[in-house]
Design a protein around this motif. Structure first.
Motif, PDB file in Angstrom:
ATOM      1  N   GLN A 287      -3.015 -46.835  14.212  1.00  0.00           N
ATOM      2  CA  GLN A 287      -1.575 -46.157  14.361  1.00  0.00           C
ATOM      3  C   GLN A 287      -1.693 -45.258  15.588  1.00  0.00           C
ATOM      4  N   ALA A 288      -2.516 -44.480  15.521  1.00  0.00           N
ATOM      5  CA  ALA A 288      -2.562 -43.383  16.552  1.00  0.00           C
ATOM      6  C   ALA A 288      -3.751 -42.313  16.738  1.00  0.00           C
ATOM      7  N   ILE A 289      -4.159 -41.927  17.824  1.00  0.00           N
ATOM      8  CA  ILE A 289      -5.297 -41.026  17.968  1.00  0.00           C
ATOM      9  C   ILE A 289      -4.917 -39.663  18.381  1.00  0.00           C
ATOM     10  N   ILE A 290      -5.246 -38.651  17.989  1.00  0.00           N
ATOM     11  CA  ILE A 290      -5.283 -37.263  18.587  1.00  0.00           C
ATOM     12  C   ILE A 290      -6.597 -37.036  19.319  1.00  0.00           C
ATOM     13  N   PRO A 291      -6.596 -36.965  20.811  1.00  0.00           N
ATOM     14  CA  PRO A 291      -7.760 -37.131  21.392  1.00  0.00           C
ATOM     15  C   PRO A 291      -8.647 -35.797  21.376  1.00  0.00           C
ATOM     16  N   GLY A 292      -7.897 -34.746  21.383  1.00  0.00           N
ATOM     17  CA  GLY A 292      -8.850 -33.381  21.643  1.00  0.00           C
ATOM     18  C   GLY A 292      -8.375 -32.104  20.782  1.00  0.00           C
ATOM     19  N   GLY A 293      -8.280 -32.410  19.468  1.00  0.00           N
ATOM     20  CA  GLY A 293      -7.710 -31.433  18.573  1.00  0.00           C
ATOM     21  C   GLY A 293      -6.293 -31.499  18.372  1.00  0.00           C
ATOM     22  N   SER A 294      -6.075 -30.869  17.307  1.00  0.00           N
ATOM     23  CA  SER A 294      -4.618 -30.998  16.624  1.00  0.00           C
ATOM     24  C   SER A 294      -3.454 -30.645  17.864  1.00  0.00           C
ATOM     25  N   SER A 295      -3.820 -29.490  18.602  1.00  0.00           N
ATOM     26  CA  SER A 295      -2.830 -29.125  19.695  1.00  0.00           C
ATOM     27  C   SER A 295      -2.465 -30.128  20.923  1.00  0.00           C
ATOM     28  N   THR A 296      -3.206 -31.254  20.890  1.00  0.00           N
ATOM     29  CA  THR A 296      -2.985 -32.035  21.992  1.00  0.00           C
ATOM     30  C   THR A 296      -2.153 -33.255  21.536  1.00  0.00           C
ATOM     31  N   PRO A 297      -1.299 -33.620  22.360  1.00  0.00           N
ATOM     32  CA  PRO A 297      -0.526 -34.890  22.328  1.00  0.00           C
ATOM     33  C   PRO A 297      -1.254 -36.208  21.929  1.00  0.00           C
ATOM     34  N   MET A 298      -0.626 -36.894  20.869  1.00  0.00           N
ATOM     35  CA  MET A 298      -1.485 -38.278  20.484  1.00  0.00           C
ATOM     36  C   MET A 298      -1.174 -39.379  21.252  1.00  0.00           C
ATOM     37  N   LEU A 299      -2.153 -40.254  21.241  1.00  0.00           N
ATOM     38  CA  LEU A 299      -2.074 -41.576  22.135  1.00  0.00           C
ATOM     39  C   LEU A 299      -1.701 -42.576  21.100  1.00  0.00           C
ATOM     40  N   ASN A 300      -0.998 -43.626  21.610  1.00  0.00           N
ATOM     41  CA  ASN A 300      -0.771 -44.879  20.700  1.00  0.00           C
ATOM     42  C   ASN A 300      -2.012 -45.863  20.985  1.00  0.00           C
ATOM     43  N   PRO A 301      -1.975 -46.882  20.182  1.00  0.00           N
ATOM     44  CA  PRO A 301      -3.200 -47.740  20.077  1.00  0.00           C
ATOM     45  C   PRO A 301      -3.325 -48.603  21.556  1.00  0.00           C
ATOM     46  N   GLU A 302      -2.212 -48.750  22.322  1.00  0.00           N
ATOM     47  CA  GLU A 302      -2.497 -49.261  23.573  1.00  0.00           C
ATOM     48  C   GLU A 302      -3.098 -48.344  24.547  1.00  0.00           C
ATOM     49  N   GLN A 303      -2.634 -47.117  24.465  1.00  0.00           N
ATOM     50  CA  GLN A 303      -3.370 -46.000  25.312  1.00  0.00           C
ATOM     51  C   GLN A 303      -4.880 -45.866  24.907  1.00  0.00           C
ATOM     52  N   SER A 304      -4.986 -45.795  23.588  1.00  0.00           N
ATOM     53  CA  SER A 304      -6.212 -45.455  23.002  1.00  0.00           C
ATOM     54  C   SER A 304      -7.233 -46.671  23.324  1.00  0.00           C
ATOM     55  N   GLY A 305      -6.904 -47.830  23.647  1.00  0.00           N
ATOM     56  CA  GLY A 305      -7.867 -48.860  24.145  1.00  0.00           C
ATOM     57  C   GLY A 305      -8.283 -48.865  25.546  1.00  0.00           C
ATOM     58  N   SER A 306      -7.623 -47.985  26.099  1.00  0.00           N
ATOM     59  CA  SER A 306      -8.142 -48.192  27.832  1.00  0.00           C
ATOM     60  C   SER A 306      -8.545 -46.784  28.372  1.00  0.00           C
TER      61      SER A 306
END
Length: 428
Positions: A287-306
């Motif tokens: 569904q989504a990934i937070i890349p750098g700890g809770s204060s960083t904006p999340m990424l959607n699946p498409e962004q997370s894949g690349s």
């Protein structure tokens, strides 16, 4: 082409998983303190230039070039004041637990880093400010420091080089805001942990009004291996300006939550599938990934894949590497509930010094609480976004920014979830 898995010789923290002896005997067996005498005999300017060439960037969240930061420190002979190196071990970012495992399983990497760092900065005293909840970890760090004193790696005239270094451990009281470097200094001085106005910056006016450099545990511990090895040992990993290795804390909807040291610029999808054994339910269930700890904006699946996991790659997508705490949420997770909980955390942890943060973060949390339950209107979603923009960038420190970015990321990628909740409420 898959990113190569690091060998023990390529790692800064070969005992991160705690499989070997954490004590000084185990650390020396892994090559620890070897070459320390040569580093302490070398000119500190040589070390700073090599750190600049390595492109090491702060691992605590900000990503500021370490060599440049250390070059700001004046010569104690010129200022007539003592200089200090302060280690920020106040690890309070939700999802982040990398420093905890360094202190628990490889504490001598930090001790040696503090010794080399103090020499490089012209400091005779270093302080390690540890999060109050890390009592067991701080106890183990204290044991490692005593072992280093007994072995002659700390104290007066270390290894007969004429270098004097003493290290003190200070336990905080568990306040998230003390992870901000000037709030940490205030707390270390015995005052309320609230950020200072800058300028003056710590390099000119820091601890007790003296020149001070503050860096994260991981950053300081990586300095000795960078200085001991050929430059290519470090720069072979990662893209330009994003070199080296990084500890990634992977948690959430993964089959194997883990702390792992991996090369910088590794693709996020590869990081999760190689080290965390994939997303629960498969990548299509992401569904989504937070890349750098809770204060960083999340990424959607498409962004997370690349996306590549480095400072520049994530910045291009409007988020950040932060502490590299990767929080994975699959489609079984109530995303709005998670983000509301994170918003509540920041409301609780605001030090209250700045009005936009003291009042605004609570306001945002209350809006998030209502809207995530469908108790509101679609117009209020626009009001919520507008409010975050009125808070962001208008306070003494970056706390308010970090509190607003998760909300902005939620609205950017998952506004439709709010709208679905609101529509469901209206049709009941």
């Amino acid at each position: 082409m898959p990113t190569p898995i690091l060998t023990a010789a390529q790692k800064c923290f070969p005992n991160l998983e705690g499989k070997e002896d954490w004590s000084i005997k185990g650390y020396e067996k892994r090559g620890g303190y070897k070459g320390l005498k040569d580093l302490l005999k070398a000119d500190r300017k040589v070390h700073i230039e090599k750190l600049k060439a390595s492109a090491l960037r702060g691992r605590g969240g900000a990503g500021f070039p370490t060599g440049m930061k250390w070059s700001f420190m004046p010569d104690p002979a010129v200022t007539g004041k003592p200089s200090y190196l302060v280690c920020n071990a106040d690890e309070g970012e939700p999802g982040t637990c990398k420093d905890r495992d360094i202190l628990r399983f490889d504490p001598h990497t930090l001790v040696e880093g503090m010794v080399v760092g103090c020499h490089t900065l012209g400091a005779k005293v270093g302080y390690i400010y540890v999060r109050g909840e890390y009592y067991d970890e701080s106890s183990r760090l204290g044991q490692a420091i005593q072992e280093a004193y007994a072995a002659g790696y700390l104290g007066k005239n270390i290894l007969k080089t004429g270098v004097d270094v003493d290290i003190h451990v200070h336990l905080g009281a568990g306040a998230y805001i003390c992870g901000e470097e000037t709030a940490l200094l205030e707390s270390l001085e015995g005052k309320k942990g609230q950020p200072r106005l800058k300028p003056p910056f710590p390099a000119g006016f820091g601890l007790y009004g003296c020149p001070t450099t503050i860096n994260n545990v991981e950053t300081i511990a990586q300095v000795p291996p960078i200085l001991k090895n050929p430059l290519e040992w470090w720069t072979q990993h990662g893209r330009p300006n994003n070199h080296g290795t990084k500890i990634f804390s992977i948690s959430g909807s993964v089959n194997r939550p883990i702390n792992i040291e991996a090369p910088m610029s590794i693709p996020l999808k590869e990081l999760i599938e190689t080290y965390a054994e994939g997303v629960v339910g498969g990548w299509d269930n992401l569904q989504a990934i937070i890349p750098g700890g809770s204060s960083t904006p999340m990424l959607n699946p498409e962004q997370s894949g690349s996306v590549l996991m480095d400072f520049d790659g994530l910045r291009e997508l409007g988020t950040g590497l932060g502490t590299a705490a990767v929080i994975v949420m699959n489609k079984d997770v109530d995303l709005l509930r998670v983000m509301t909980r994170i918003s509540g955390f920041y409301k609780h942890e605001s030090c209250g010094q700045c009005t936009p943060c003291r009042e605004g973060v609570g306001w945002v949390y209350r809006l998030m609480s209502r809207l995530s339950k469908g108790e509101g209107t679609k117009e209020e979603l626009d009001q919520l976004f507008s409010l975050t923009k009125k808070i962001e960038g208008r306070t003494i420190c970056a706390f308010a920014d970090g509190a607003m970015w998760p909300v902005q990321g939620t609205l950017k990628h998952f506004r439709h979830l709010f709208e679905e909740k609101i529509n469901d409420t209206l049709t009941r």
